[in-house]
Structures are given as structure tokens and as C-alpha cells.
Design an enzyme around this catalytic site. Structure first.
Site: not given
Length: 181
Positions: A152, A2
Site C-alpha cells: 500500500h 493499492d
């Protein structure tokens, strides 16, 4: 993955994935796509999927239905403008959503996708980073068949990812892009 793409960690993550022959799904932020179109193309050309994570990573549960629609639509639009196809997945920033978010995703032919294993590979509230070891242990201890692991674009992800991939392969897991029906 993400919150990307970014110019520091995304290329390193792509290198780790290539070395391990693993494909992944990247939930991207529209304004970052606009800033780094060459990196989004690299993600695509490497065979990974690209999905929608809003334009600016705002809390959608505090926005109007129209604002939510725009956050999704603008990211789809920028991906189209740089010539990169988008998988029909949407992940709300921070996992925060409400009925407006679900309806906006449905209106734009996207499925809301969450996770069941959070690597927590980002800065803590006090500004510190988790250790690589803690991140690896967190993922490995919680993963199960069918898990969706949230990672991430971060230094911790770059450091932990090779160890996570190696251990999951040792444990006979298949690692890959989302396949959500």
C-alpha cells in the site's frame, strides 16, 4: 500498490522503485487520481502500470450491480481525462467481491486480480503500525515464483520496500509489473 496515489508516500515509493530499477503496478482510487493528477502522471511516465481500484474504495460486496459498475467506470474515466492509460486490471477493495463485481469487471474489459502475499503494511485495528522488520519477514517468508505481493501507499511500505527488493533480488527473483493472462 493499492489505494493511492497520495502526495506523501507515493512519491517516496516511486523514488525507491526508481533507485532499484523496478517497475510495479499501482491499483489507484479514482478520487485520489482526481486530487493528485500530477502524481498519477509521474507513475505513468516512470513506466509503471496503472490499474483500477474503484472510485472511493467502498466495500463492493455491499453494493448494487449499478453502483459497482459506476465505481469502476468513474475511475477509468478520470484516468482517461488526465491522459494516463490504464492496464486492464481491477482489484476490489479489501479483496471483497461477489458475482456482480466479477461481471462488472468483465463488462468493462478488466480482469480481477488478487494477491497471494499481503505485506499487511497498513494500520492495525488498534491504530498501530506493523514494524518494518515484521513486514519484510512476512513478505520474504511467503513469496514464491509467480507471487503477487500486495503493498500500500504507506510509511511502512516506504521503509520495508528497499529491504524487500534487495532480498528478492538476492534470492534471484525477477520483480516487475503484473503480467496476467
Amino acid at each position: 500498490f493499492d489505494d493511492g496515489p497520495d502526495h506523501i508516500y507515493t512519491p517516496q515509493i516511486l523514488d525507491v522503485l526508481a533507485k532499484a530499477n523496478v517497475k510495479a503496478t499501482f491499483f489507484v482510487v479514482g478520487h485520489m487520481v482526481q486530487k493528485y493528477p500530477h502524481i498519477i502522471r509521474r507513475i505513468h511516465y516512470a513506466g509503471h502500470d496503472i490499474a483500477n481500484h474503484t472510485w472511493a474504495h467502498y466495500r463492493l460486496d455491499e453494493m448494487s450491480e449499478h453502483q459497482i459498475q459506476l465505481q469502476m467506470a468513474e475511475t477509468t474515466k478520470i484516468l482517461d481525462s488526465v491522459g494516463v492509460p490504464m492496464a486492464s486490471y481491477f482489484r476490489p477493495p479489501g479483496g471483497r467481491y461477489n458475482n456482480y463485481v466479477v461481471m462488472a469487471a468483465k463488462d468493462q474489459n478488466m480482469k480481477v486480480v488478487m494477491w497471494d502475499v499481503n505485506a499487511a503494511d497498513y494500520k492495525k485495528m488498534d491504530g498501530s503500525l506493523p514494524s518494518t522488520r515484521t513486514t519484510v519477514q512476512r513478505v520474504i517468508s511467503r513469496v514464491q515464483p509467480g507471487s503477487i505481493i500486495l503493498m500500500h501507499n504507506s510509511v511502512v511500505a516506504v521503509q520495508a520496500l528497499p529491504k524487500i527488493i534487495d532480498q528478492l533480488k538476492q534470492d534471484d527473483y525477477t520483480i516487475g509489473k503484473l503480467a496476467w493472462n
